[in-house]
Design a protein around this motif. Structure first.
Motif, PDB file in Angstrom:
ATOM      1  N   ASP A  29      -4.100  -3.007 -10.020  1.00  0.00           N
ATOM      2  CA  ASP A  29      -3.308  -4.419  -9.520  1.00  0.00           C
ATOM      3  C   ASP A  29      -3.114  -5.124 -10.412  1.00  0.00           C
ATOM      4  OD1 ASP A  29      -2.187  -5.642  -7.544  1.00  0.00           O
ATOM      5  OD2 ASP A  29      -4.041  -6.114  -6.416  1.00  0.00           O
ATOM      6  N   GLN A  64       5.679   0.341  -8.025  1.00  0.00           N
ATOM      7  CA  GLN A  64       5.206  -0.944  -8.515  1.00  0.00           C
ATOM      8  C   GLN A  64       6.228  -2.200  -8.391  1.00  0.00           C
ATOM      9  OE1 GLN A  64       2.014  -1.683  -8.701  1.00  0.00           O
ATOM     10  NE2 GLN A  64       1.232  -1.021 -10.702  1.00  0.00           N
ATOM     11  N   ASN A  85      -3.913   1.622  -4.379  1.00  0.00           N
ATOM     12  CA  ASN A  85      -4.072   0.437  -5.271  1.00  0.00           C
ATOM     13  C   ASN A  85      -5.790   0.003  -5.504  1.00  0.00           C
ATOM     14  OD1 ASN A  85      -4.025  -2.186  -6.580  1.00  0.00           O
ATOM     15  ND2 ASN A  85      -3.389  -3.057  -4.596  1.00  0.00           N
ATOM     16  N   ASN A  92       0.669  -1.194  -0.084  1.00  0.00           N
ATOM     17  CA  ASN A  92      -0.140   0.269  -0.023  1.00  0.00           C
ATOM     18  C   ASN A  92       0.833   1.191  -0.100  1.00  0.00           C
ATOM     19  OD1 ASN A  92      -2.194  -1.750   0.102  1.00  0.00           O
ATOM     20  ND2 ASN A  92      -2.664  -1.493   2.255  1.00  0.00           N
ATOM     21  N   VAL A 127       2.837   1.630  -3.533  1.00  0.00           N
ATOM     22  CA  VAL A 127       2.109   2.169  -4.566  1.00  0.00           C
ATOM     23  C   VAL A 127       1.774   3.576  -4.146  1.00  0.00           C
ATOM     24  CG1 VAL A 127      -0.426   2.099  -5.674  1.00  0.00           C
ATOM     25  CG2 VAL A 127       0.907   0.127  -5.054  1.00  0.00           C
TER      26      VAL A 127
END
Length: 673
Positions: free
Chosen positions: A629, A471, A558, A463, A466
């Motif tokens: 995602d 990534q 995300n 979390n 992102v």
């Protein structure tokens, strides 16, 4: 004004007369607002007849170069050159079908792709501020002012053209948008979902331009044009197709649709959660309505995975449907474990006419949760984008605000706008037993955060990763774990451990929730259903004491969701489809949300009753900042390697850089890169 014209060539008098006046206007000899010489004078200059002169002037007027006024002060007045006449011609071509929507879309792809790329390369700080101001204005008009939103949409595209510094681009794009918006009422479905989707696309384009990422800005623009062309094309085709059956919503009911399946039993499984428990309580309504029995099982993520991995040919317990993390869709689809929902979506007698995921669920959320290789394999079960929750009662306390400024030299950030501010808040609110907090002496330690590196699914670190713009892997499969931003994210994550409970390395989701609910943690970065528990006064000391915000610096989060999938081995697919539509209906979703669920439906998310839930305005804000995602078939293993890397770094076995390089190398081997 003093201008003379040559005598016209007798073989082409009409064209020569028009060409001479046109040239004088273009080269500036004749300026806007000036008059042409009197009719008699021009007849002598051109050595032509009155009829020929007047016909030539009418042609020039049609071209928009002059305006003929009658009366004493009348005459042929030079007009400022603009796109008005071209715009009218294009509008006429579209109306006459000589320029189809497909032609316009093709033209826009070539034109606007170049415009946004150049705008990104040449954008100034002032340009970017102006773009964001237009975007902010657009967002204000999404819900209830369609005409204003369309006007602002046009304004934004023209502004992007202006940013290129090329007046030809500005003129042509204005011409296009003065026509295409005239046809939105006819060809563009005025649906809430599509307006939000349009805004979402514009937001992403502006963000790419703001980053001066010309390649991404061009790519986003081309996708936007292509997608909305498809919507308009569908609407155009509907004008020429008369439906064979006019199946009204009032004529369809679950009770009637379920009659052929009454007595069937369907078995579903999903991860243990508050939302799952609520569904379990609601299922009796569906059973009474349809005569279809629902058996719901749940367990931890690993327990669900284990049960789903059993070969259906070797067990009597076949699951008809299951709710899984969106990142598993690719794996399940490649293994042929789940069916495409188009197989059922187009069967009229079992299709609720009031339900359409393409309309009811945010398009990015539905795509992120259910799509693999251009096909859709499910319906979004819940939308749980991570957000930040923190103790507003402490952040607003005058003693704490005073002490923070004395310690850090600036006002206490409420909410934090940067990761540095967030770090300072976490550090500041970490207190030992016996110290004062908001005027009260602590009877136990108080911790700034409860970010845990031990969670099996990498939740807390991912979390944060992102949110900082990182990534692990792109949607195309390019491994990014060892990029600088990811290494910095892990360093930041580890730095917060000293402000967390001493046994944080062993924490699981239940421990985190219990500590937050007890009132001895300042902040956490978690999911809406997690905060639903904390806002329940029966479960939590901090109910009503939390504020919510997006991730600092970027706002990125995300697009995490769970998805209902129908098993390829199910013999009760039609009954399952009715169940999934029913639980995703507006009424059920609203009740589910009010009881602690996390709906993916846009109309429920924006319902006035739902917006009273403290964290829901922030959840709605995430729709502008979502990151898809990964759904690669190897996603579970990629995440598993990430878990190991974070564990190695947090336990001091490797540095952040070494851990992320180990992860990247291992993940690349997994993908044969």
């Amino acid at each position: 004004m003093s201008i003379t014209f040559k005598k016209t060539h007798q073989k082409r008098i009409f064209q020569d007369l028009v060409d001479q006046i046109e040239t004088a206007i273009i080269d500036g000899s004749l300026k806007p607002g000036e008059k042409l010489p009197a009719e008699r004078e021009m007849i002598e200059m051109f050595a032509t007849s009155r009829n020929t002169l007047r016909e030539s002037l009418r042609v020039l007027e049609q071209k928009g170069l002059i305006e003929i006024k009658t009366g004493v002060k009348g005459g042929a007045i030079i007009r400022k050159i603009n796109t008005e006449q071209i715009t009218e011609s294009l509008a006429f071509l579209i109306r006459s079908r000589n320029v189809a929507l497909s032609h316009l879309a093709e033209f826009r792809e070539g034109l606007e792709g170049n415009i946004v790329a150049i705008a990104a390369e040449r954008a100034t700080i002032t340009d970017i501020k102006r773009l964001k101001a237009i975007l902010k204005d657009a967002k204000k008009n999404i819900d209830d002012d369609w005409e204003s939103f369309i006007r602002i949409d046009k304004e934004l595209h023209i502004e992007l053209a202006r940013m290129t510094g090329n007046p030809i681009y500005t003129s042509v794009i204005k011409m296009v948008y003065e026509n295409i918006h005239n046809y939105y009422d006819r060809f563009f479905p005025n649906e809430f979902r599509l307006v939000w989707e349009n805004y979402d696309d514009l937001y992403k384009i502006v963000q790419a331009v703001s980053r001066r990422d010309a390649k991404e800005a061009r790519s986003l623009t081309l996708r936007h044009i292509h997608k909305f062309h498809d919507y308009m094309k569908d609407k155009e085709q509907q004008e020429h197709v008369s439906p064979v059956v006019n199946r009204s919503a009032s004529a369809w009911s679950y009770k009637e649709a379920a009659k052929p399946f009454a007595g069937q039993t369907i078995r579903v499984i999903g991860e243990t959660s508050l939302g799952w428990d609520v569904y379990n309580n609601l299922k009796s309504e569906f059973e009474a309505l349809t005569g279809i029995k629902i058996i719901m099982e749940n367990g931890s993520i690993s327990e669900v995975d284990t049960k789903l991995s059993v070969n259906p040919d070797k067990t009597d317990k076949v699951y008809d449907a299951f709710a899984v993390g969106c990142y598993k869709i690719g794996s399940f689809a490649e293994k042929n474990m789940i069916i495409e929902i188009d197989e059922l979506f187009n069967v009229p007698h079992i299709q609720d006419p009031n339900f359409d995921p393409r309309r009811d669920i945010h398009p990015f959320v539905w795509k992120s949760s259910s799509e693999w290789q251009g096909k859709y394999y499910g319906i979004t079960y819940e939308f749980i984008p991570p957000i930040i929750g923190f103790r507003k009662d402490l952040a607003e306390h005058p003693d704490e605000c005073r002490d923070f400024k004395l310690t850090y030299g600036y006002e206490l950030p409420n909410p934090p706008k940067t990761f540095l501010e967030y770090y300072d808040l976490i550090e500041f609110f970490t207190r030992k037993k016996g110290r004062m907090l908001a005027g009260i002496k602590l009877d136990r330690p108080f911790y700034g955060n409860v970010f845990s590196p031990s969670l099996s699914e990498l939740d807390d670190f991912y979390n944060l990763l992102v949110g900082m713009g990182g990534q692990l892997v792109t949607t195309e499969g390019k491994i990014l774990s060892d990029t600088l931003i990811n290494i910095k994210a892990l360093d930041y994550f580890i730095s917060l451990q000293k402000f967390a409970p001493p046994d944080i390395l062993e924490y699981d989701y239940t421990n985190k929730l219990a500590d937050m609910a007890s009132g001895y943690i300042f902040t956490d970065f978690s999911y809406p259903d997690y905060f639903a528990h904390l806002e329940n006064p029966e479960n939590s000391y901090v109910s009503g004491k939390l504020s919510y915000c997006l991730c600092p610096d970027t706002g990125l989060t995300n697009a995490l969701s769970h998805t209902w999938c129908i098993s390829s081995f199910s013999k009760n697919r039609e009954a399952v489809w009715l169940w999934l539509q029913w639980i995703t209906s507006f009424d059920v979703q609203k009740r589910w949300q009010l009881k602690g669920g996390s709906t993916p439906r846009l109309d429920v998310m924006h319902d006035p009753d739902i917006l009273k839930i403290p964290y829901m305005p922030t959840v709605n804000d995430t729709l502008n900042y979502l990151v898809e995602d990964i759904k690669l078939p190897q996603a579970n293993d990629i995440y598993g390697i990430g878990v190991q890397a974070v564990s190695k770094a947090t336990r001091g076995e490797l540095t952040s850089e070494a851990a992320m390089r180990w992860a990247a190398n291992t993940q690349r081997k997994l993908l044969n890169q």
